[in-house]
Design a protein around this motif. Sequence first.
Motif, PDB file in Angstrom:
ATOM      1  N   VAL A 156       0.839  -1.200   0.000  1.00 48.99           N
ATOM      2  CA  VAL A 156       0.000   0.000   0.000  1.00 48.99           C
ATOM      3  C   VAL A 156       0.874   1.250   0.000  1.00 48.99           C
ATOM      4  O   VAL A 156       2.089   1.173   0.151  1.00 48.99           O
ATOM      5  CB  VAL A 156      -0.955   0.016   1.219  1.00 48.99           C
ATOM      6  N   ASN A 157       0.212   2.399  -0.134  1.00 51.86           N
ATOM      7  CA  ASN A 157       0.926   3.677  -0.017  1.00 51.86           C
ATOM      8  C   ASN A 157       0.875   4.127   1.450  1.00 51.86           C
ATOM      9  O   ASN A 157       0.327   3.427   2.309  1.00 51.86           O
ATOM     10  CB  ASN A 157       0.320   4.718  -0.967  1.00 51.86           C
ATOM     11  N   GLY A 158       1.444   5.288   1.731  1.00 53.43           N
ATOM     12  CA  GLY A 158       1.477   5.796   3.098  1.00 53.43           C
ATOM     13  C   GLY A 158       0.102   5.983   3.705  1.00 53.43           C
ATOM     14  O   GLY A 158      -0.114   5.689   4.883  1.00 53.43           O
ATOM     15  N   ALA A 159      -0.844   6.466   2.909  1.00 48.86           N
ATOM     16  CA  ALA A 159      -2.206   6.658   3.416  1.00 48.86           C
ATOM     17  C   ALA A 159      -2.849   5.321   3.769  1.00 48.86           C
ATOM     18  O   ALA A 159      -3.521   5.192   4.791  1.00 48.86           O
ATOM     19  CB  ALA A 159      -3.051   7.412   2.398  1.00 48.86           C
ATOM     20  N   GLY A 160      -2.621   4.316   2.933  1.00 49.74           N
ATOM     21  CA  GLY A 160      -3.156   2.986   3.211  1.00 49.74           C
ATOM     22  C   GLY A 160      -2.555   2.392   4.471  1.00 49.74           C
ATOM     23  O   GLY A 160      -3.236   1.760   5.269  1.00 49.74           O
ATOM     24  N   TYR A 161      -1.264   2.639   4.663  1.00 50.91           N
ATOM     25  CA  TYR A 161      -0.574   2.154   5.849  1.00 50.91           C
ATOM     26  C   TYR A 161      -1.119   2.849   7.102  1.00 50.91           C
ATOM     27  O   TYR A 161      -1.482   2.193   8.076  1.00 50.91           O
ATOM     28  CB  TYR A 161       0.927   2.407   5.717  1.00 50.91           C
ATOM     29  N   ASN A 162      -1.173   4.175   7.072  1.00 53.74           N
ATOM     30  CA  ASN A 162      -1.621   4.929   8.245  1.00 53.74           C
ATOM     31  C   ASN A 162      -3.082   4.683   8.567  1.00 53.74           C
ATOM     32  O   ASN A 162      -3.459   4.622   9.741  1.00 53.74           O
ATOM     33  CB  ASN A 162      -1.372   6.425   8.039  1.00 53.74           C
ATOM     34  N   GLY A 163      -3.924   4.524   7.553  1.00 51.65           N
ATOM     35  CA  GLY A 163      -5.355   4.336   7.774  1.00 51.65           C
ATOM     36  C   GLY A 163      -5.799   2.886   7.769  1.00 51.65           C
ATOM     37  O   GLY A 163      -6.993   2.605   7.911  1.00 51.65           O
ATOM     38  N   CYS A 164      -4.842   1.957   7.558  1.00 57.13           N
ATOM     39  CA  CYS A 164      -5.185   0.537   7.457  1.00 57.13           C
ATOM     40  C   CYS A 164      -6.285   0.306   6.421  1.00 57.13           C
ATOM     41  O   CYS A 164      -7.291  -0.366   6.679  1.00 57.13           O
ATOM     42  CB  CYS A 164      -5.574  -0.038   8.824  1.00 57.13           C
ATOM     43  N   THR A 165      -6.070   0.899   5.251  1.00 50.98           N
ATOM     44  CA  THR A 165      -7.011   0.740   4.150  1.00 50.98           C
ATOM     45  C   THR A 165      -6.264   0.223   2.922  1.00 50.98           C
ATOM     46  O   THR A 165      -5.037   0.319   2.842  1.00 50.98           O
ATOM     47  CB  THR A 165      -7.689   2.077   3.794  1.00 50.98           C
ATOM     48  N   THR A 166      -7.018  -0.302   1.985  1.00 50.95           N
ATOM     49  CA  THR A 166      -6.431  -0.824   0.753  1.00 50.95           C
ATOM     50  C   THR A 166      -6.813   0.087  -0.400  1.00 50.95           C
ATOM     51  O   THR A 166      -7.930   0.013  -0.909  1.00 50.95           O
ATOM     52  CB  THR A 166      -6.935  -2.253   0.477  1.00 50.95           C
ATOM     53  N   SER A 191      -3.982  -1.598  -5.350  1.00 45.03           N
ATOM     54  CA  SER A 191      -2.919  -2.124  -4.487  1.00 45.03           C
ATOM     55  C   SER A 191      -2.674  -3.587  -4.845  1.00 45.03           C
ATOM     56  O   SER A 191      -3.601  -4.336  -5.139  1.00 45.03           O
ATOM     57  CB  SER A 191      -3.322  -2.042  -3.011  1.00 45.03           C
ATOM     58  N   LYS A 192      -1.418  -3.996  -4.812  1.00 41.85           N
ATOM     59  CA  LYS A 192      -1.058  -5.382  -5.103  1.00 41.85           C
ATOM     60  C   LYS A 192      -1.319  -6.227  -3.866  1.00 41.85           C
ATOM     61  O   LYS A 192      -0.817  -5.929  -2.785  1.00 41.85           O
ATOM     62  CB  LYS A 192       0.414  -5.445  -5.520  1.00 41.85           C
ATOM     63  N   VAL A 193      -2.140  -7.266  -4.028  1.00 39.25           N
ATOM     64  CA  VAL A 193      -2.483  -8.173  -2.937  1.00 39.25           C
ATOM     65  C   VAL A 193      -1.767  -9.502  -3.176  1.00 39.25           C
ATOM     66  O   VAL A 193      -1.868 -10.090  -4.246  1.00 39.25           O
ATOM     67  CB  VAL A 193      -4.008  -8.405  -2.847  1.00 39.25           C
ATOM     68  N   TYR A 194      -1.030  -9.944  -2.173  1.00 36.54           N
ATOM     69  CA  TYR A 194      -0.320 -11.220  -2.217  1.00 36.54           C
ATOM     70  C   TYR A 194      -1.033 -12.187  -1.286  1.00 36.54           C
ATOM     71  O   TYR A 194      -1.439 -11.814  -0.198  1.00 36.54           O
ATOM     72  CB  TYR A 194       1.131 -11.053  -1.750  1.00 36.54           C
TER      73      TYR A 194
END
Length: 125
Positions: free
Chosen positions: A73-83, A87-90
């Motif tokens: 994820v990007n920084g916003a996804g990391y900080n907000g726990c959002t996808t 986003s690449k899902v493994y």
Amino acid sequence: MSQGRGSAILLVAVAAAMVVVLHSEVAEAATYTVGDGGGWTFNVAAWPKGKRFRAGDTLVFNYNSATHNVVAVNGAGYNGCTTPRRSKVYQTGKDQIKLVKGQNFFICNFPGHCQSGMKIAVTAV
């Protein structure tokens, strides 16, 4: 005598090659297992601390694919726990991801997992 000159030339060539090898920096990519022996699980956010990562290094995420995943994820996804969209899902349970230069963010997007500390931020130089 010509054999002596040939040996001298060979000796100079070998010495020059050794100087080049000794003075060049060989940057080898490293492989890191996220969470070490515990694998990709809860409360791994502090795992990167004290480690020096480089672009091209590989992170190995070992986990039970029935109960977790890894999302880049990007920084916003990391900080907000959002996808964020795209986003690449493994989801193999044995994912290997090469780091890019700069910030790299990863979360598990199963409900509540990121919020419980299943996320890491890694800066690669």
